[in-house]
Design a protein around this motif. Structure first.
Motif, PDB file in Angstrom:
ATOM      1  N   UNK A   1       0.844  -1.182   0.000  1.00 24.34           N
ATOM      2  CA  UNK A   1       0.000   0.000   0.000  1.00 24.34           C
ATOM      3  C   UNK A   1       0.886   1.240   0.000  1.00 24.34           C
ATOM      4  N   UNK A   2       0.689   2.140  -0.973  1.00 31.44           N
ATOM      5  CA  UNK A   2       1.501   3.364  -1.022  1.00 31.44           C
ATOM      6  C   UNK A   2       1.256   4.249   0.194  1.00 31.44           C
ATOM      7  N   UNK A  71       3.472  10.605  -2.790  1.00 30.44           N
ATOM      8  CA  UNK A  71       3.207   9.178  -2.733  1.00 30.44           C
ATOM      9  C   UNK A  71       4.562   8.493  -2.585  1.00 30.44           C
ATOM     10  N   UNK A  72       4.728   7.801  -1.487  1.00 23.44           N
ATOM     11  CA  UNK A  72       6.010   7.154  -1.180  1.00 23.44           C
ATOM     12  C   UNK A  72       7.167   8.135  -1.318  1.00 23.44           C
ATOM     13  N   UNK A  73       6.964   9.374  -0.867  1.00 25.04           N
ATOM     14  CA  UNK A  73       8.001  10.393  -0.882  1.00 25.04           C
ATOM     15  C   UNK A  73       8.175  11.134  -2.191  1.00 25.04           C
ATOM     16  N   UNK A  74       7.472  10.717  -3.238  1.00 27.71           N
ATOM     17  CA  UNK A  74       7.580  11.356  -4.548  1.00 27.71           C
ATOM     18  C   UNK A  74       6.477  12.401  -4.707  1.00 27.71           C
ATOM     19  N   UNK A  75       6.827  13.637  -5.088  1.00 24.93           N
ATOM     20  CA  UNK A  75       5.788  14.652  -5.299  1.00 24.93           C
ATOM     21  C   UNK A  75       4.787  14.170  -6.354  1.00 24.93           C
ATOM     22  N   UNK A  76       3.499  14.211  -6.020  1.00 25.35           N
ATOM     23  CA  UNK A  76       2.500  13.607  -6.904  1.00 25.35           C
ATOM     24  C   UNK A  76       1.199  14.380  -7.009  1.00 25.35           C
ATOM     25  N   UNK A 104      -0.672   8.675  -8.199  1.00 27.83           N
ATOM     26  CA  UNK A 104      -1.437   8.950  -6.979  1.00 27.83           C
ATOM     27  C   UNK A 104      -2.879   8.468  -7.057  1.00 27.83           C
ATOM     28  N   UNK A 105      -3.359   8.142  -8.246  1.00 29.28           N
ATOM     29  CA  UNK A 105      -4.764   7.744  -8.387  1.00 29.28           C
ATOM     30  C   UNK A 105      -5.036   6.489  -7.563  1.00 29.28           C
ATOM     31  N   UNK A 106      -6.106   6.551  -6.786  1.00 27.57           N
ATOM     32  CA  UNK A 106      -6.496   5.413  -5.955  1.00 27.57           C
ATOM     33  C   UNK A 106      -5.784   5.333  -4.620  1.00 27.57           C
ATOM     34  N   UNK A 107      -4.910   6.311  -4.318  1.00 28.06           N
ATOM     35  CA  UNK A 107      -4.169   6.270  -3.053  1.00 28.06           C
ATOM     36  C   UNK A 107      -4.832   7.084  -1.945  1.00 28.06           C
ATOM     37  N   UNK A 108      -5.813   7.901  -2.297  1.00 26.83           N
ATOM     38  CA  UNK A 108      -6.435   8.799  -1.314  1.00 26.83           C
ATOM     39  C   UNK A 108      -5.774  10.166  -1.257  1.00 26.83           C
ATOM     40  N   UNK A 109      -4.733  10.358  -2.059  1.00 30.05           N
ATOM     41  CA  UNK A 109      -4.028  11.644  -2.018  1.00 30.05           C
ATOM     42  C   UNK A 109      -4.936  12.795  -2.448  1.00 30.05           C
ATOM     43  N   UNK A 110      -5.731  12.612  -3.498  1.00 28.01           N
ATOM     44  CA  UNK A 110      -6.619  13.682  -3.952  1.00 28.01           C
ATOM     45  C   UNK A 110      -7.582  14.118  -2.865  1.00 28.01           C
ATOM     46  N   UNK A 111      -8.223  13.164  -2.233  1.00 27.37           N
ATOM     47  CA  UNK A 111      -9.151  13.472  -1.128  1.00 27.37           C
ATOM     48  C   UNK A 111      -8.405  14.171   0.013  1.00 27.37           C
ATOM     49  N   UNK A 112      -7.220  13.674   0.325  1.00 25.33           N
ATOM     50  CA  UNK A 112      -6.433  14.288   1.388  1.00 25.33           C
ATOM     51  C   UNK A 112      -6.061  15.727   1.079  1.00 25.33           C
ATOM     52  N   UNK A 113      -5.715  16.000  -0.175  1.00 22.01           N
ATOM     53  CA  UNK A 113      -5.388  17.367  -0.565  1.00 22.01           C
ATOM     54  C   UNK A 113      -6.604  18.288  -0.439  1.00 22.01           C
ATOM     55  N   UNK A 114      -7.766  17.805  -0.862  1.00 14.40           N
ATOM     56  CA  UNK A 114      -8.984  18.615  -0.722  1.00 14.40           C
ATOM     57  C   UNK A 114      -9.264  18.879   0.749  1.00 14.40           C
ATOM     58  N   UNK A 115      -9.163  17.855   1.590  1.00  5.79           N
ATOM     59  CA  UNK A 115      -9.369  18.047   3.032  1.00  5.79           C
ATOM     60  C   UNK A 115      -8.374  19.052   3.600  1.00  5.79           C
ATOM     61  N   UNK A 116      -7.126  18.984   3.136  1.00  6.46           N
ATOM     62  CA  UNK A 116      -6.088  19.864   3.671  1.00  6.46           C
ATOM     63  C   UNK A 116      -6.335  21.330   3.321  1.00  6.46           C
ATOM     64  N   UNK A 117      -6.830  21.610   2.118  1.00  9.04           N
ATOM     65  CA  UNK A 117      -7.019  23.018   1.721  1.00  9.04           C
ATOM     66  C   UNK A 117      -8.415  23.548   2.013  1.00  9.04           C
ATOM     67  N   UNK A 118      -9.407  22.668   2.096  1.00 11.35           N
ATOM     68  CA  UNK A 118     -10.778  23.122   2.346  1.00 11.35           C
ATOM     69  C   UNK A 118     -11.279  22.827   3.744  1.00 11.35           C
ATOM     70  N   UNK A 119     -10.780  21.756   4.355  1.00  5.38           N
ATOM     71  CA  UNK A 119     -11.383  21.335   5.615  1.00  5.38           C
ATOM     72  C   UNK A 119     -12.841  21.009   5.351  1.00  5.38           C
ATOM     73  N   UNK A 120     -13.735  21.549   6.167  1.00  7.73           N
ATOM     74  CA  UNK A 120     -15.160  21.248   5.999  1.00  7.73           C
ATOM     75  C   UNK A 120     -15.929  22.401   5.341  1.00  7.73           C
ATOM     76  N   UNK A 121     -15.203  23.379   4.793  1.00 11.50           N
ATOM     77  CA  UNK A 121     -15.856  24.573   4.232  1.00 11.50           C
ATOM     78  C   UNK A 121     -16.663  24.276   2.971  1.00 11.50           C
ATOM     79  N   UNK A 122     -17.708  25.058   2.803  1.00  7.58           N
ATOM     80  CA  UNK A 122     -18.440  25.064   1.534  1.00  7.58           C
ATOM     81  C   UNK A 122     -17.490  25.613   0.477  1.00  7.58           C
ATOM     82  N   UNK A 123     -17.607  25.124  -0.752  1.00 10.51           N
ATOM     83  CA  UNK A 123     -16.674  25.559  -1.803  1.00 10.51           C
ATOM     84  C   UNK A 123     -17.268  25.286  -3.176  1.00 10.51           C
ATOM     85  N   UNK A 124     -16.588  25.779  -4.172  1.00 15.43           N
ATOM     86  CA  UNK A 124     -16.976  25.528  -5.556  1.00 15.43           C
ATOM     87  C   UNK A 124     -15.702  25.380  -6.385  1.00 15.43           C
TER      88      UNK A 124
END
Length: 190
Positions: A1-2, A71-76, A104-124
């Motif tokens: 698992x990455x 992902x595994x230390x590589x900027x992704x 990074x696809x399928x690793x959860x990185x995309x979701x993690x990035x959204x959580x990191x920059x938005x938190x729980x805020x409303x957005x578009x």
């Protein structure tokens, strides 16, 4: 698992962010829009200047968040959220940029990035229309089409569509603890 990690982006990351941005455009849009258009929009110097301006603003604007993911230390991947610049914006915060490389696809990185920059805020956000993979991803994060697709750019191959979401349940950004800005961000979260 990455293993994925996320931290705040800084001016020191500009070259890496530009490289990810250009590679992600190739991976994301090849076959969806003409290659010539991808190449035109992948101007390294312009991207470098855009990133420099955004990261300098982020240093002084608590509402602008830029993160880089690994992902595994590589900027992704990376994400950038900012106060809405559009006067007709459906929410106060815009997810301006979110790109991840194929590794990074399928690793959860995309979701993690959204959580990191938005938190729980409303957005578009703007999304290239007829992009079912991206639309499914954003739907999992609470985003849905806000309006009909529009042609925003001259020489565009496809229209864009705005997606929006309401505030979500608490989302705690998962930032790498070794980055100096992380301690401050984690203190602000708690």
């Amino acid at each position: 698992m990455p293993v994925t990690s996320i931290r705040h982006a800084s001016v020191a990351d500009i070259e890496t962010l530009v490289d990810i941005h250009n590679q992600a455009w190739q991976e994301t849009y090849a076959g969806k829009i003409p290659q010539q258009r991808i190449d035109e929009l992948s101007d390294t110097e312009e991207r470098r200047n855009d990133w420099l301006a955004a990261l300098e603003r982020a240093h002084h604007d608590p509402e602008l968040h830029a993160c880089i993911g690994f992902v595994d230390g590589t900027p992704a991947g990376f994400a950038l959220a900012r106060p809405s610049a559009d006067v007709d914006a459906p929410r106060a915060t815009e997810l301006k940029l979110l790109y991840t490389l194929r590794i990074a696809h399928g690793t959860g990185l995309g979701r993690g990035l959204v959580d990191a920059v938005l938190g729980d805020r409303a957005a578009w956000l703007w999304m290239l229309d007829d992009n079912p993979r991206a639309e499914r991803f954003y739907a999992k994060l609470g985003f849905a089409r806000f309006e009909e697709p529009v042609w925003r750019w001259p020489n565009a191959a496809k229209p864009d569509v705005r997606l929006a979401r309401d505030a979500q349940g608490p989302a705690v950004p998962r930032l790498a603890p070794e980055h100096p800005a992380t301690a401050l961000a984690q203190e602000a979260i708690v």
